[in-house]
Design an enzyme around this catalytic site. Structure first.
Site, PDB file in Angstrom:
ATOM      1  CD  GLU A  33      -3.050  -1.003   2.251  1.00 34.49           C
ATOM      2  OE1 GLU A  33      -3.054   0.003   2.984  1.00 34.49           O
ATOM      3  OE2 GLU A  33      -3.941  -1.871   2.288  1.00 34.49           O
TER       4      GLU A  33
ATOM      5  CD  GLU B  31      -3.244  -5.844   4.335  1.00 32.62           C
ATOM      6  OE1 GLU B  31      -4.113  -5.029   4.731  1.00 32.62           O
ATOM      7  OE2 GLU B  31      -2.036  -5.607   4.339  1.00 32.62           O
TER       8      GLU B  31
HETATM    9  C1  FCB Z   1      -4.150  -2.046   5.614  1.00 32.37           C
HETATM   10  C2  FCB Z   1      -2.733  -2.309   6.086  1.00 32.37           C
HETATM   11  C3  FCB Z   1      -2.646  -3.318   7.209  1.00 32.37           C
HETATM   12  C4  FCB Z   1      -3.765  -3.154   8.199  1.00 32.37           C
HETATM   13  C5  FCB Z   1      -5.102  -3.142   7.490  1.00 32.37           C
HETATM   14  C6  FCB Z   1      -6.281  -3.047   8.412  1.00 32.37           C
HETATM   15  O1  FCB Z   1      -4.213  -0.750   5.116  1.00 32.37           O
HETATM   16  O2  FCB Z   1      -1.944  -2.754   5.021  1.00 32.37           O
HETATM   17  O3  FCB Z   1      -1.381  -3.198   7.798  1.00 32.37           O
HETATM   18  O4  FCB Z   1      -3.570  -2.039   8.955  1.00 32.37           O
HETATM   19  O5  FCB Z   1      -5.135  -2.071   6.588  1.00 32.37           O
END
Ligand code: FCB
Length: 475
Positions: A171, A379
């Site tokens: 990110e 994620e």
């Molecule tokens: C993302 C991040 C991760 C975590 C999630 C909830 O933006 O990559 O580290 O904080 O959100």
């Protein structure tokens, strides 16, 4: 227990089921074996920067509990584990000299994972820039990209082909804009021009490091980057609202997709941000470097964004209820005439709306645009205010429902043709949720921060059952 997935929603045998974490969020042991501070140690120690003044000093103490944690992953039946490496453990000082003890920790962890039959997916940068690198200018400084490539070379040589997937950055949107524009993340700087320079140097770092991975391990080395692409919807079809959406798409998504996958910065990004920067930090040859071919694109998805033309409320830069992501409190760089609207319907403890259809849309649109590029959900998950119940369990049925609906969204995207190769649940365990400290729990494993005891939540049992059922379907 909540049903797994609708009947017949089976994923292919080689679809990868995993869970994700990040170094600073779980490791603790911030001064162990030669590690020096990262920007997150410095930031978290700044009064008012994190909720409750929480820091990653102990976190989930994973550094001292790796064997038990790997055993737990095995019990859950994880096929893969997405972890990140703390740069400041590997190169604790600006000399760039390697700290063998720092590398040894990851070396053992990778071996332990492999011994447990779990494929390591390694992210080289998940936001914890060494403080020394920030002192030399941080991401707004071009040299940080070369330093990152140098660090990458040491890690890749040490861990080599034992790693299933190499991911350069997690990110970069957050690292650049939250770190250097809104300042709600480390290093807490509020300078739009610096944030845009950071965007470019993160892109450059991705390209340089990606090339190092391929130089060291060969042209077929598995390479990816993880982006938090924003699913942006306009409040109406009025031209002004569509323009608001286009701006956020450009500055939130195209500024990474363009250079990384198409070898160009979209013209409107440069135009929209002209007040903050002339983009003279883009040098000849950079775009070729950045567009290193990827094996797979990592996608992090949590919720959607709804925008309209308007004036955003101006905040004071401290973490607000939405301070961690697409902040309503701090206008986006180059998007000061865009208003983010609250969305109807259920939301998580982060205040993020729950919308699995956004994941279907994101994956199918990416596939349409890049038909030959495989995708991976690196994620996805949800924070809720979990508690240990009197029976000793954690009954997080809302998380189970969230996971089920989003995993089924991945299935639907695949059914519509999207080439999605895996799913990583965020997160393996509760952890330091950046500016929100320990107040937001994302884990499928509960962590008692007083005793550091781990308890598998109902969602963890559910996910384990899902993986087992998916495997059984192919026997
Ligand atoms: C993302 C991040 C991760 C975590 C999630 C909830 O933006 O990559 O580290 O904080 O959100």
């Amino acid at each position: 227990m909540t049903a797994l997935l609708p009947d017949g929603h089976t994923f292919p045998a080689d679809f990868l089921w995993g869970a994700a974490t990040a170094a600073y969020q779980i490791e603790g042991a911030v001064a162990a074996d030669g590690r020096t501070p990262s920007i997150w140690d410095t930031f978290a120690a700044t009064p008012g920067a994190t909720l409750g003044g929480d820091t990653g000093q102990v976190a989930a103490d994973h550094y001292h509990r790796t064997q038990a944690d790997v055993a737990l992953m095995r019990e859950l039946g994880l096929q893969a584990y997405r972890m990140s490496i703390a740069w400041a453990r590997v190169q604790p000082t600006a000399s760039g000299e390697v700290n063998p003890a720092g590398l040894a920790f990851y070396d053992r962890l990778v071996d332990d994972l492999l011994a447990a039959g779990i494929k390591p997916a390694v992210t080289l940068y998940h936001w914890d820039l060494p403080q020394w690198a920030q002192d030399l200018g941080g991401w707004p400084a071009r040299d940080t990209a070369s330093r990152f490539a140098d660090y990458t070379e040491h890690v890749v040589r040490a861990l080599g082909d034992r790693v299933h997937l190499w991911t350069t950055l997690n990110e970069p949107w957050c690292a650049a804009y939250l770190g250097y524009a809104s300042g709600v993340h480390a290093p807490g700087i509020t300078d739009a021009g610096a944030a845009l320079a950071a965007v470019h140097h993160l892109n450059l770092a991705h390209g340089l490091a990606g090339r190092v991975v391929r130089d060291v391990l060969g042209p077929e080395a598995p390479l990816s980057v993880t982006l938090n692409l924003h699913v942006v919807r306009a409040a109406s079809q009025q031209p002004a609202d569509l323009e608001a959406k286009a701006r956020i798409d450009a500055i939130g998504n195209e500024v990474f997709l363009g250079p990384m996958l198409e070898g160009r910065y979209p013209e409107r990004v440069i135009a929209d941000t002209a007040a903050a920067s002339d983009w003279s930090f883009v040098h000849d040859g950079d775009l070729e470097t950045i567009a290193v071919p990827l094996t797979v694109l990592g996608v992090n998805y949590y919720s959607t964004n709804l925008v309209q033309a308007g004036t955003p409320p101006v905040g004071d830069g401290t973490p607000g209820p939405d301070g961690h992501r697409s902040s309503e409190h701090t206008p986006w760089v180059g998007a000061d005439h865009v208003e983010f609207l609250a969305q109807p319907g259920p939301s998580t403890a982060m205040g993020w709306n729950i919308e699995p259809q956004g994941l279907v849309d994101l994956l199918t649109q990416l596939h349409t645009r890049y038909p030959t590029l495989p995708l991976m959900v690196t994620e996805n998950g949800a924070a809720f205010a979990d508690e240990i119940a009197p029976d000793g369990a954690v009954h997080d049925e809302r998380r189970v429902a969230y996971l089920r609906d989003h995993i089924d969204a991945v299935w639907q995207a695949r059914a519509a043709g999207a080439d999605v190769r895996g799913y990583f649940l965020w997160s393996l365990m509760d952890n330091f949720e950046w500016a929100y400290g320990y107040d937001r729990r994302f884990g499928m494993v509960y962590v008692d921060y007083a005793t550091l005891e781990r308890t598998v939540k109902d969602s963890g049992h559910w996910y384990a059952a899902l993986i087992a059922a998916q495997e059984a379907a192919h026997r």
